[in-house]
Design a protein around this motif. Structure first.
Motif, mmCIF file in Angstrom:
data_model
loop_
_atom_site.group_PDB
_atom_site.id
_atom_site.type_symbol
_atom_site.label_atom_id
_atom_site.label_comp_id
_atom_site.label_asym_id
_atom_site.label_seq_id
_atom_site.Cartn_x
_atom_site.Cartn_y
_atom_site.Cartn_z
ATOM 1 N N ALA A 128 0.828 -1.206 0.000
ATOM 2 C CA ALA A 128 0.000 0.000 0.000
ATOM 3 C C ALA A 128 0.863 1.257 0.000
ATOM 4 C CB ALA A 128 -0.936 -0.008 1.210
ATOM 5 N N LYS A 129 1.957 1.259 0.761
ATOM 6 C CA LYS A 129 2.861 2.412 0.798
ATOM 7 C C LYS A 129 3.499 2.628 -0.569
ATOM 8 C CE LYS A 129 7.088 4.354 2.635
ATOM 9 N NZ LYS A 129 7.205 5.178 1.448
ATOM 10 N N LEU A 130 3.883 1.552 -1.221
ATOM 11 C CA LEU A 130 4.498 1.639 -2.545
ATOM 12 C C LEU A 130 3.553 2.312 -3.533
ATOM 13 C CD1 LEU A 130 7.060 0.668 -4.072
ATOM 14 C CD2 LEU A 130 5.781 -1.398 -4.632
ATOM 15 N N ILE A 131 2.303 1.887 -3.540
ATOM 16 C CA ILE A 131 1.306 2.478 -4.443
ATOM 17 C C ILE A 131 1.068 3.944 -4.091
ATOM 18 C CG2 ILE A 131 -1.136 2.419 -5.101
ATOM 19 C CD1 ILE A 131 -0.944 -0.675 -4.636
ATOM 20 N N ALA A 132 0.915 4.242 -2.799
ATOM 21 C CA ALA A 132 0.669 5.625 -2.370
ATOM 22 C C ALA A 132 1.824 6.534 -2.762
ATOM 23 C CB ALA A 132 0.431 5.680 -0.859
ATOM 24 N N SER A 133 3.049 6.095 -2.542
ATOM 25 C CA SER A 133 4.217 6.908 -2.886
ATOM 26 C C SER A 133 4.295 7.180 -4.380
ATOM 27 C CB SER A 133 5.504 6.218 -2.421
ATOM 28 O OG SER A 133 5.522 6.129 -1.015
ATOM 29 N N LYS A 134 4.018 6.166 -5.185
ATOM 30 C CA LYS A 134 4.040 6.347 -6.647
ATOM 31 C C LYS A 134 2.971 7.340 -7.076
ATOM 32 C CE LYS A 134 5.316 5.417 -10.860
ATOM 33 N NZ LYS A 134 6.634 5.833 -11.354
ATOM 34 N N LYS A 135 1.780 7.227 -6.525
ATOM 35 C CA LYS A 135 0.683 8.128 -6.908
ATOM 36 C C LYS A 135 0.987 9.566 -6.503
ATOM 37 C CE LYS A 135 -3.245 9.247 -8.595
ATOM 38 N NZ LYS A 135 -3.246 9.629 -9.981
ATOM 39 N N VAL A 136 1.546 9.771 -5.318
ATOM 40 C CA VAL A 136 1.913 11.124 -4.897
ATOM 41 C C VAL A 136 2.955 11.699 -5.848
ATOM 42 C CG1 VAL A 136 3.090 12.466 -3.093
ATOM 43 C CG2 VAL A 136 1.279 10.859 -2.476
#
Length: 181
Positions: free
Chosen positions: A162-170
């Protein structure tokens, strides 16, 4: 299942973050803000360290993550919304990512709607994850066959994903604001 874990998971499953309309509608001093933030999110924090300190608030103002206080010492509903979101999100994202994500959401839909959306989504995520270890809510679990001994590893891997996806989206949002996409 461990009774302490089950009791704790039920408590987290039922967490309610205050919505915009429930936040104080008056200016408060920093020490009052800290006390209320600790009340609002204390159940969600596992670390023994302070959830929020005066120097953290000063840094968030300095880094332009939250607006400067009114009359230099008074904080309002906007500050509460930002501080609750920052306090929770910094547990899984860098301060830079938290800042960019919050500012993007506030710009897109406004602070009020962005904050309420954050609360809704955080509560949904907590219920989904807690249902995995909460026997009374097992029917809503996304993984009905998890062994109690595997919970820590499973949740850590989900958190990383989830952190990986959130960081990429930001990062993509940040790039689009700068016109790089």
């Amino acid at each position: 299942m461990n009774k302490e874990l089950e009791t704790w998971s039920e408590q987290i499953y039922n967490v309610h973050l205050p919505r915009w309309e429930e936040l104080p509608d008056m200016d408060l001093y920093k020490d009052q803000v800290i006390t209320l933030i600790e009340k609002y999110v204390g159940t969600l924090m596992t670390a023994e360290e302070k959830i929020l300190t005066p120097s953290m608030i000063n840094n968030y103002v300095k880094w332009k993550m939250i607006p400067a206080p009114n009359r230099k010492k008074q904080y309002n509903r906007v500050h509460f919304a930002y501080l609750i979101a920052i306090t929770i999100l910094k547990q899984v994202m860098t301060i830079k990512e938290v800042k960019e994500g919050i500012l993007f959401q506030a710009k897109v839909v406004g602070t009020h709607k962005a904050y309420n959306f954050f609360c809704d989504e955080q509560e949904k995520a907590l219920r989904i994850i807690m249902s995995t270890i909460n026997a009374s809510n097992k029917s809503t679990s996304f993984d009905k066959n998890i062994d109690e001994n595997d919970i820590a590893l499973k949740m850590a891997t989900i958190a990383f994903a989830a952190k990986l996806i959130a960081s990429k989206k930001v990062k993509l949002q940040e790039d689009s604001i700068r016109g790089e996409v």
